[in-house]
Design a protein around this motif. Structure first.
Motif, PDB file in Angstrom:
ATOM      1  N   UNK A 267      23.982   3.425   6.134  1.00  0.00           N
ATOM      2  CA  UNK A 267      23.412   4.305   4.876  1.00  0.00           C
ATOM      3  C   UNK A 267      22.069   3.537   4.202  1.00  0.00           C
ATOM      4  N   UNK A 268      22.506   2.208   4.014  1.00  0.00           N
ATOM      5  CA  UNK A 268      21.865   1.323   3.298  1.00  0.00           C
ATOM      6  C   UNK A 268      20.574   0.976   4.014  1.00  0.00           C
ATOM      7  N   UNK A 269      19.565   0.823   3.063  1.00  0.00           N
ATOM      8  CA  UNK A 269      18.066   0.328   3.635  1.00  0.00           C
ATOM      9  C   UNK A 269      18.091  -1.311   3.554  1.00  0.00           C
ATOM     10  N   UNK A 270      17.223  -1.962   4.345  1.00  0.00           N
ATOM     11  CA  UNK A 270      16.993  -3.238   4.214  1.00  0.00           C
ATOM     12  C   UNK A 270      16.112  -3.694   2.915  1.00  0.00           C
ATOM     13  N   UNK A 271      16.655  -4.543   2.237  1.00  0.00           N
ATOM     14  CA  UNK A 271      15.912  -5.133   1.035  1.00  0.00           C
ATOM     15  C   UNK A 271      14.642  -5.860   1.290  1.00  0.00           C
ATOM     16  N   UNK A 272      13.561  -5.699   0.353  1.00  0.00           N
ATOM     17  CA  UNK A 272      12.526  -6.540   0.520  1.00  0.00           C
ATOM     18  C   UNK A 272      12.921  -7.946   0.349  1.00  0.00           C
ATOM     19  N   UNK A 273      12.435  -8.910   1.362  1.00  0.00           N
ATOM     20  CA  UNK A 273      12.719 -10.203   1.544  1.00  0.00           C
ATOM     21  C   UNK A 273      13.917 -10.482   2.451  1.00  0.00           C
ATOM     22  N   UNK A 274      14.684  -9.403   2.861  1.00  0.00           N
ATOM     23  CA  UNK A 274      15.906  -9.544   3.814  1.00  0.00           C
ATOM     24  C   UNK A 274      15.510 -10.252   4.898  1.00  0.00           C
ATOM     25  N   UNK A 275      14.756  -9.251   5.548  1.00  0.00           N
ATOM     26  CA  UNK A 275      14.170  -9.813   7.078  1.00  0.00           C
ATOM     27  C   UNK A 275      13.590 -11.050   7.037  1.00  0.00           C
ATOM     28  N   UNK A 276      12.651 -11.375   6.420  1.00  0.00           N
ATOM     29  CA  UNK A 276      11.944 -12.438   6.342  1.00  0.00           C
ATOM     30  C   UNK A 276      12.603 -13.731   5.896  1.00  0.00           C
ATOM     31  N   UNK A 277      13.764 -13.426   5.104  1.00  0.00           N
ATOM     32  CA  UNK A 277      14.464 -14.949   5.041  1.00  0.00           C
ATOM     33  C   UNK A 277      15.852 -14.892   5.407  1.00  0.00           C
ATOM     34  N   UNK A 278      16.095 -14.064   6.786  1.00  0.00           N
ATOM     35  CA  UNK A 278      17.198 -13.941   7.593  1.00  0.00           C
ATOM     36  C   UNK A 278      17.402 -15.154   7.933  1.00  0.00           C
ATOM     37  N   UNK A 279      18.631 -15.851   8.043  1.00  0.00           N
ATOM     38  CA  UNK A 279      18.644 -17.301   8.829  1.00  0.00           C
ATOM     39  C   UNK A 279      18.260 -18.554   7.943  1.00  0.00           C
ATOM     40  N   UNK A 280      17.453 -18.019   6.830  1.00  0.00           N
ATOM     41  CA  UNK A 280      16.949 -19.151   5.782  1.00  0.00           C
ATOM     42  C   UNK A 280      17.446 -18.864   4.366  1.00  0.00           C
ATOM     43  N   UNK A 281      18.610 -18.609   4.453  1.00  0.00           N
ATOM     44  CA  UNK A 281      19.529 -18.298   3.172  1.00  0.00           C
ATOM     45  C   UNK A 281      20.115 -16.688   3.226  1.00  0.00           C
ATOM     46  N   UNK A 282      19.409 -16.022   3.992  1.00  0.00           N
ATOM     47  CA  UNK A 282      20.228 -14.706   3.903  1.00  0.00           C
ATOM     48  C   UNK A 282      21.121 -14.692   5.337  1.00  0.00           C
ATOM     49  N   UNK A 283      22.236 -14.264   4.915  1.00  0.00           N
ATOM     50  CA  UNK A 283      23.514 -14.203   6.061  1.00  0.00           C
ATOM     51  C   UNK A 283      24.155 -12.911   5.738  1.00  0.00           C
ATOM     52  N   UNK A 284      24.587 -12.476   7.003  1.00  0.00           N
ATOM     53  CA  UNK A 284      25.463 -11.337   7.028  1.00  0.00           C
ATOM     54  C   UNK A 284      26.925 -11.731   7.014  1.00  0.00           C
TER      55      UNK A 284
ATOM     56  N   UNK B 154      25.615 -19.230  -4.750  1.00  0.00           N
ATOM     57  CA  UNK B 154      24.963 -18.312  -3.931  1.00  0.00           C
ATOM     58  C   UNK B 154      25.411 -16.772  -4.316  1.00  0.00           C
ATOM     59  N   UNK B 155      24.901 -15.822  -3.837  1.00  0.00           N
ATOM     60  CA  UNK B 155      24.950 -14.460  -4.457  1.00  0.00           C
ATOM     61  C   UNK B 155      25.796 -13.845  -3.209  1.00  0.00           C
ATOM     62  N   UNK B 156      26.579 -12.696  -3.438  1.00  0.00           N
ATOM     63  CA  UNK B 156      27.317 -11.855  -2.402  1.00  0.00           C
ATOM     64  C   UNK B 156      26.851 -10.445  -2.950  1.00  0.00           C
ATOM     65  N   UNK B 157      26.158  -9.539  -2.069  1.00  0.00           N
ATOM     66  CA  UNK B 157      25.984  -8.198  -2.261  1.00  0.00           C
ATOM     67  C   UNK B 157      26.924  -7.609  -1.525  1.00  0.00           C
ATOM     68  N   UNK B 158      28.211  -7.163  -2.038  1.00  0.00           N
ATOM     69  CA  UNK B 158      29.445  -6.404  -1.415  1.00  0.00           C
ATOM     70  C   UNK B 158      29.281  -4.972  -1.422  1.00  0.00           C
ATOM     71  N   UNK B 159      29.849  -4.634  -0.461  1.00  0.00           N
ATOM     72  CA  UNK B 159      29.901  -3.104  -0.208  1.00  0.00           C
ATOM     73  C   UNK B 159      31.330  -2.477   0.098  1.00  0.00           C
TER      74      UNK B 159
ATOM     75  N   UNK C 206      22.051 -15.816   0.031  1.00  0.00           N
ATOM     76  CA  UNK C 206      22.384 -14.520  -0.386  1.00  0.00           C
ATOM     77  C   UNK C 206      23.282 -13.903   1.020  1.00  0.00           C
ATOM     78  N   UNK C 207      24.501 -13.519   0.704  1.00  0.00           N
ATOM     79  CA  UNK C 207      25.526 -12.973   1.756  1.00  0.00           C
ATOM     80  C   UNK C 207      25.235 -11.422   1.314  1.00  0.00           C
ATOM     81  N   UNK C 208      24.850 -10.813   2.541  1.00  0.00           N
ATOM     82  CA  UNK C 208      24.748  -9.105   2.181  1.00  0.00           C
ATOM     83  C   UNK C 208      25.776  -8.722   3.360  1.00  0.00           C
ATOM     84  N   UNK C 209      26.806  -8.198   2.594  1.00  0.00           N
ATOM     85  CA  UNK C 209      27.962  -7.990   3.417  1.00  0.00           C
ATOM     86  C   UNK C 209      28.408  -6.492   3.277  1.00  0.00           C
TER      87      UNK C 209
END
Ligand SMILES: Cc1cc2nc3c(=O)[nH]c(=O)nc-3n(C[C@H](O)[C@H](O)[C@H](O)COP(=O)(O)OP(=O)(O)OC[C@H]3O[C@@H](n4cnc5c(N)ncnc54)[C@H](O)[C@@H]3O)c2cc1C
Length: 271
Positions: free
Chosen positions: A112-129, A143-148, A198-201
């Motif tokens: 249901x959630x869309x990707x955030x601006x910057x998420x795909x570009x920085x995946x593996x460079x600080x963005x992690x799932x 670090x930041x956690x975006x928790x769902x 940024x951990x997008x969980x």
């Protein structure tokens, strides 16, 4: 132990696939988040599931999972993060483990959630799932956690335990992640945090993040009448293949995907 078939998603489609894989004498491992985090869990009345009018989502899911357990289906709590195919085997990473299987049923529901601006570009460079997989790289750092989900809170706790200074954003809708080559900050709902990771969980992954090359049409996984996708040994079922987004359709497609996956495993053995 390695399994014949890995089922990604423990909702009606995945559980139906799993019992039908077992019915054909194959081993099945279901990887999913806890049942209480399935979207249907909160439904107070499911009116249109044949034979069980008025059942709650929680009752229906619990009954389905018990059925699968009784049939010898194995369960693994976690999230499938990526998959690679080599010499007739699929290698699927689940948290920090890798499962080696002959076939996969993708029954991951809808994202249901869309990707955030910057998420795909920085995946593996600080963005992690996955905090438990990549957390150690950011030990003692902000670090930041975006928790769902509730599971995300446990992952945030793990990061705190290894010394990270954690900024937790609870189910943020609008975020921007930025940095020059590496994550430097995240902005969510007007609040900025200067962080190294940024951990997008989210509870679900987009199917194409898991299986690059998967055919997608109108946002849904393409599958034929055997529920086969274009990838060898990968079958799909349920909401992820499109509407109607309903339990009966998910269970029916799960049955077909499970039978097809078992037949594929048999064909591999005859090769
Ligand atoms: C509030 C509500 C009420 C509803 N009421 C009805 C109703 O009355 N009748 C009806 O027929 N339908 C109803 N639905 C729709 C129904 O819930 C869905 O059609 C059905 O659950 C789809 O089953 P599924 O197995 O395809 O996907 P899901 O039930 O969504 O299960 C997929 C699971 O896979 C998990 N997952 C995703 N990605 C990964 C990954 N990478 N690794 C591990 N796990 C992953 C997801 O988190 C999820 O738990 C309702 C839905 C909601 C939200």
């Amino acid at each position: 132990m390695s399994f014949d078939v890995l089922v990604i998603g423990g909702g009606p489609a995945g559980l139906s696939a799993a019992i039908n894989i077992r019915a054909r004498g194959k081993s099945a491992l279901v990887v999913s988040n806890p049942l209480e985090e399935n979207p249907l869990w909160k439904s107070e009345r499911v009116e249109n599931y044949l034979g069980l009018p008025g059942v709650t989502g929680a009752e229906l899911l619990t009954a389905m999972q018990k059925h699968a357990e009784a049939d010898g289906v194995e369960f693994l709590a976690g999230k499938a993060l990526s998959a690679a195919f080599m010499l007739d085997k699929w290698y699927v990473s689940v948290g920090s483990d890798v499962q080696e299987v002959k076939a996969v049923v993708l029954a991951a529901g809808v994202t249901r959630e869309k990707k955030f601006p910057g998420e795909a570009e920085l995946l593996g460079r600080g963005v992690s799932y996955c905090a438990t997989c990549d957390g150690m790289l950011y030990r003692d750092r902000p670090v930041a956690v975006l928790g769902y989900s509730e599971t995300a809170r446990h992952e945030a706790e793990f990061l705190r335990e290894i010394g990270c200074e954690v900024k937790y954003f609870d189910r943020p809708r609008d975020c921007v992640i930025s940095g020059e080559g590496m994550v430097e900050q995240v902005l969510c709902g007007g609040e900025t945090a200067k962080v190294d990771a940024v951990f997008i969980l989210r509870p679900a992954m987009a199917p194409t993040d898991l299986f690059p090359g998967l055919g997608i049409e109108n946002g849904y996984v393409q599958a034929d009448r055997r529920m086969a996708t274009g990838l060898p040994g990968v079958f799909a079922a349920g909401d992820c293949t499109g509407g109607p987004l309903q339990v009966a359709k998910a269970a029916g497609e799960g049955l077909i995907a499970g039978q097809s996956a078992a037949a594929y495993v048999d064909a591999l053995a005859r090769k």
